[in-house]
Design an enzyme around this catalytic site. Sequence first.
Site: not given
Length: 410
Positions: A259, A365
């Site tokens: 991220e 994810e």
Amino acid sequence: MQTQNALGALFLVFLGMVEVRARQPCSPKYLRATAMVCVCNATYCDTVDPVSLPDVGSFVKYTTSRDGQRLERSEGKTAAKSGASGGIFYTYDPSVRHQYVKGFGGSLTDSAAINILHLSYAAQNQLLCSYFSEEGIEYNLLRWPIGCSDFSTRPYTYDDRCVNDFELKCFELAPEDTKLRIPLLHRIMALTGRPLSLVSSPWTSPAWLRVNNKVYGKSRIKGEPGDRYHKAWARYFIRFFEEYAKYNITFWAFSSQNEPITALFISREDFPCNYFSPQHQRDFIIQDLGPALAASPHADVRLMILDDGRCHLPNWADQVIGNSTAAAFVSGIGIHWYFDSVTPAGLTLDVTHHLYPDFFLLYTEACNGYLDWDVKVILGSWERGTYYSSNILTVRGPPCYDQKFVALRR
Ligand SMILES: *[C@@H]1O[C@H](CO)[C@@H](O)[C@H](O)[C@H]1NC(C)=O
Ligand SMILES: *[C@@H]1O[C@H](CO)[C@@H](O)[C@H](O)[C@H]1NC(C)=O
Ligand SMILES: *[C@@H]1O[C@H](CO)[C@@H](O)[C@H](O)[C@H]1NC(C)=O
């Protein structure tokens, strides 16, 4: 395998399976009217029979329903297309090929390991079998944080004892690796019937490599690509692969950063993250990470870019693998499921695949209960289960909760 992902997070109806009977049925417990869980303990756990191909012309269907069916098996004959007589009508055209499905899996985070190891040893084995063995759902992908993640009980990296340790003399795996996660992984590897592909990502880097001089919090790597900070950070990945190789653990793929954009927006002060713009990621790959990987014995570990929401596609891909020098080091694009319902697949995944067909797209994810105000664990939540299944199977538009799903497995 984050803590919320109870067994049965995948509500898939598999075609292409043989005549076998679930050996041990679900031992049901109702928490609310539609919230049923299958209870496992040290001596009992429901199982699924190993999957193999049925005769030509027939199919086997496994059904999980809100009313309490759990991977229930039934058989049928396929027929040449005719008018459907009510109910659901599936068509299968073997001449039309879509994408190759690498597999399904979960994440062996620190919190997953701590929770699993809180069970009795026998119950741990039942749980690991349910996820990874032929008697269970046979996960074949496992995400593996490099150091701490936001599913850890403390912030740490593998080089916290020294400062400006550019040669990584103080590099050392954490107790979370050597005492918790690696021993569990060895047990998992011993019970899987087929290869397990590990996918790793770092959340943060040592404090001395970061502008804020802390392991956690919004920050980024000091300096610019090509300098000693970026060279040391590239070396850190290779060293991680080396240390794991000593435990006979090799990785199928890794991303250069978990991220990288979300790191800009995180509200929690203690969150472990590193901010990268796509240009920064591109230049880090070109100048530091790519060459370090290529020159190492771990050059076959596939490098993924992005590892963040698909709303950044195709721009992120354009910026990074649109550059042929960077692209030469990259194999795929990692994607997280957050905000998928407002970012149409057609405008993100389809476009990216069309532009860069040689790079795989992998969801790395998916997690329920992630918003600050969410209830973290809702045992037996049918709705949360459908969020996963519809995200996996309904690629266009928002999730449709009451749909039934078909997946082909290979
Ligand atoms: C374990 O589960 C089985 C099946 O639900 C049950 O019969 C058995 O009593 C349980 N054992 C313990 C120790 O709770
Ligand atoms: C790694 O595998 C080798 C060969 O199978 C074995 O001798 C060795 O003990 C293993 N090492 C670890 C740490 O598991
Ligand atoms: C790739 O990016 C580098 C560094 O930003 C730049 O110097 C180079 O010209 C780019 N190459 C291509 C083929 O676009």
